[in-house]
Design a protein around this motif. Structure first.
Motif, PDB file in Angstrom:
ATOM      1  N   LYS A  72       9.517  22.234  -7.632  1.00  0.00           N
ATOM      2  CA  LYS A  72      10.332  21.021  -7.673  1.00  0.00           C
ATOM      3  C   LYS A  72      10.821  20.642  -6.282  1.00  0.00           C
ATOM      4  N   MET A  73      11.226  21.622  -5.508  1.00  0.00           N
ATOM      5  CA  MET A  73      11.694  21.365  -4.161  1.00  0.00           C
ATOM      6  C   MET A  73      10.595  20.692  -3.318  1.00  0.00           C
ATOM      7  N   ILE A  74       9.387  21.209  -3.403  1.00  0.00           N
ATOM      8  CA  ILE A  74       8.265  20.640  -2.653  1.00  0.00           C
ATOM      9  C   ILE A  74       7.916  19.253  -3.183  1.00  0.00           C
ATOM     10  N   ALA A  75       7.873  19.107  -4.505  1.00  0.00           N
ATOM     11  CA  ALA A  75       7.520  17.819  -5.117  1.00  0.00           C
ATOM     12  C   ALA A  75       8.533  16.730  -4.766  1.00  0.00           C
ATOM     13  N   VAL A  76       9.802  17.077  -4.746  1.00  0.00           N
ATOM     14  CA  VAL A  76      10.837  16.108  -4.389  1.00  0.00           C
ATOM     15  C   VAL A  76      10.622  15.632  -2.956  1.00  0.00           C
ATOM     16  N   GLN A  77      10.308  16.551  -2.046  1.00  0.00           N
ATOM     17  CA  GLN A  77      10.050  16.182  -0.646  1.00  0.00           C
ATOM     18  C   GLN A  77       8.810  15.299  -0.537  1.00  0.00           C
ATOM     19  N   GLU A  78       7.765  15.645  -1.266  1.00  0.00           N
ATOM     20  CA  GLU A  78       6.539  14.827  -1.262  1.00  0.00           C
ATOM     21  C   GLU A  78       6.852  13.424  -1.776  1.00  0.00           C
ATOM     22  N   ASN A  79       7.656  13.332  -2.816  1.00  0.00           N
ATOM     23  CA  ASN A  79       8.015  12.030  -3.378  1.00  0.00           C
ATOM     24  C   ASN A  79       8.846  11.216  -2.389  1.00  0.00           C
ATOM     25  N   GLU A  80       9.778  11.858  -1.696  1.00  0.00           N
ATOM     26  CA  GLU A  80      10.575  11.155  -0.689  1.00  0.00           C
ATOM     27  C   GLU A  80       9.679  10.598   0.410  1.00  0.00           C
ATOM     28  N   ASN A  81       8.709  11.381   0.841  1.00  0.00           N
ATOM     29  CA  ASN A  81       7.774  10.929   1.867  1.00  0.00           C
ATOM     30  C   ASN A  81       6.957   9.741   1.379  1.00  0.00           C
ATOM     31  N   LEU A  82       6.430   9.847   0.177  1.00  0.00           N
ATOM     32  CA  LEU A  82       5.623   8.772  -0.389  1.00  0.00           C
ATOM     33  C   LEU A  82       6.465   7.499  -0.537  1.00  0.00           C
ATOM     34  N   GLN A  83       7.701   7.641  -0.968  1.00  0.00           N
ATOM     35  CA  GLN A  83       8.576   6.485  -1.142  1.00  0.00           C
ATOM     36  C   GLN A  83       8.936   5.837   0.200  1.00  0.00           C
ATOM     37  N   ALA A  84       9.039   6.631   1.254  1.00  0.00           N
ATOM     38  CA  ALA A  84       9.311   6.075   2.585  1.00  0.00           C
ATOM     39  C   ALA A  84       8.146   5.196   3.034  1.00  0.00           C
ATOM     40  N   VAL A  85       6.936   5.661   2.792  1.00  0.00           N
ATOM     41  CA  VAL A  85       5.753   4.866   3.138  1.00  0.00           C
ATOM     42  C   VAL A  85       5.717   3.603   2.282  1.00  0.00           C
ATOM     43  N   TYR A  86       6.010   3.741   1.002  1.00  0.00           N
ATOM     44  CA  TYR A  86       6.010   2.593   0.082  1.00  0.00           C
ATOM     45  C   TYR A  86       7.036   1.535   0.529  1.00  0.00           C
ATOM     46  N   LYS A  87       8.220   1.984   0.855  1.00  0.00           N
ATOM     47  CA  LYS A  87       9.271   1.060   1.283  1.00  0.00           C
ATOM     48  C   LYS A  87       8.856   0.339   2.566  1.00  0.00           C
ATOM     49  N   PHE A  88       8.247   1.058   3.477  1.00  0.00           N
ATOM     50  CA  PHE A  88       7.767   0.452   4.715  1.00  0.00           C
ATOM     51  C   PHE A  88       6.723  -0.623   4.405  1.00  0.00           C
ATOM     52  N   PHE A  89       5.778  -0.304   3.533  1.00  0.00           N
ATOM     53  CA  PHE A  89       4.730  -1.265   3.190  1.00  0.00           C
ATOM     54  C   PHE A  89       5.278  -2.502   2.494  1.00  0.00           C
ATOM     55  N   THR A  90       6.223  -2.311   1.582  1.00  0.00           N
ATOM     56  CA  THR A  90       6.721  -3.459   0.808  1.00  0.00           C
ATOM     57  C   THR A  90       7.779  -4.260   1.561  1.00  0.00           C
ATOM     58  N   GLU A  91       8.663  -3.589   2.290  1.00  0.00           N
ATOM     59  CA  GLU A  91       9.770  -4.296   2.932  1.00  0.00           C
ATOM     60  C   GLU A  91       9.491  -4.741   4.359  1.00  0.00           C
ATOM     61  N   VAL A  92       8.683  -4.006   5.085  1.00  0.00           N
ATOM     62  CA  VAL A  92       8.394  -4.373   6.465  1.00  0.00           C
ATOM     63  C   VAL A  92       7.058  -5.105   6.557  1.00  0.00           C
ATOM     64  N   MET A  93       6.031  -4.541   5.934  1.00  0.00           N
ATOM     65  CA  MET A  93       4.704  -5.142   6.004  1.00  0.00           C
ATOM     66  C   MET A  93       4.477  -6.211   4.927  1.00  0.00           C
ATOM     67  N   LEU A  94       5.408  -6.322   3.979  1.00  0.00           N
ATOM     68  CA  LEU A  94       5.361  -7.331   2.903  1.00  0.00           C
ATOM     69  C   LEU A  94       4.085  -7.255   2.063  1.00  0.00           C
ATOM     70  N   ILE A  95       3.675  -6.046   1.758  1.00  0.00           N
ATOM     71  CA  ILE A  95       2.486  -5.838   0.935  1.00  0.00           C
ATOM     72  C   ILE A  95       2.899  -5.831  -0.531  1.00  0.00           C
ATOM     73  N   ASN A  96       2.078  -6.429  -1.372  1.00  0.00           N
ATOM     74  CA  ASN A  96       2.292  -6.455  -2.819  1.00  0.00           C
ATOM     75  C   ASN A  96       2.591  -5.034  -3.304  1.00  0.00           C
ATOM     76  N   PRO A  97       3.643  -4.848  -4.124  1.00  0.00           N
ATOM     77  CA  PRO A  97       4.042  -3.499  -4.551  1.00  0.00           C
ATOM     78  C   PRO A  97       2.913  -2.657  -5.165  1.00  0.00           C
ATOM     79  N   GLU A  98       2.080  -3.253  -6.002  1.00  0.00           N
ATOM     80  CA  GLU A  98       0.997  -2.478  -6.623  1.00  0.00           C
ATOM     81  C   GLU A  98      -0.023  -2.030  -5.572  1.00  0.00           C
ATOM     82  N   LYS A  99      -0.398  -2.929  -4.702  1.00  0.00           N
ATOM     83  CA  LYS A  99      -1.340  -2.582  -3.631  1.00  0.00           C
ATOM     84  C   LYS A  99      -0.713  -1.584  -2.667  1.00  0.00           C
TER      85      LYS A  99
END
Length: 169
Positions: A72-99
């Motif tokens: 769980k500790m590792i998975a939570v960290q992996e999820n935080e990392n993935l969400q940081a990339v997602y937020k960057f793509f959607t909020e900074v790069m303005l990419i469609n959330p699904e893409k």
């Protein structure tokens, strides 16, 4: 990405999928994970067996799958990392959330480790930096939405003035 247990990219990916498919009771099933991964159950089972051997998940044939405390500790960290990339793509790069989510999985798990690490550092910095977002982000958003830059960018103005003054000489 910085875990004390050596994991392959596939193992990290499946550990995250286990985490993301847990139900409200804290368990998931092989079928649900294989559907999430869009692979056949035997392929998913191999990775889950490997995670169980490394004591990151509890997994018995035809039974529920849960995370161990370490998993769980590792998975939570992996999820935080993935969400940081997602937020960057959607909020900074303005990419469609699904893409953006599809791209996150590909970039985070398929690119060279050094490139991913640096990209994560940049995405997390951009997401967490307490100062205002750089002006170029606002200009980029305008450029993406309008197809051109209408507002006055002090940096572009200087370039334009230099070009016009250079042509007069």
């Amino acid at each position: 990405m910085g875990t004390s247990v050596p994991l392959t990219r596939a193992e990290r990916k499946y550990l995250l999928m286990v985490f993301l498919t847990l139900n409200e009771m804290g368990w998931t099933r092989l079928k649900r994970i294989s559907e999430y991964a869009n692979v056949k159950m035997p392929s998913a089972k191999q990775s889950l067996d490997s995670l169980a051997k490394k004591e990151l998940i509890y997994y018995e044939r035809r039974g529920a799958i849960t995370l161990t405390a370490k998993g769980k500790m590792i998975a939570v960290q992996e999820n935080e990392n993935l969400q940081a990339v997602y937020k960057f793509f959607t909020e900074v790069m303005l990419i469609n959330p699904e893409k953006a989510m599809d791209a996150c999985w590909k970039i985070y798990f398929d690119m060279d480790e050094e490139v991913v690490t640096r990209f994560l550092q940049f995405a997390k910095f951009m997401n967490k930096c307490p100062s205002e977002k750089p002006i170029f982000i606002a200009h980029f958003k305008e450029y993406v939405t309008k197809g051109k830059l209408e507002s006055k960018c002090p940096y572009l103005k200087q370039d334009t003035e230099k070009k016009s003054s250079g042509s007069e000489k």
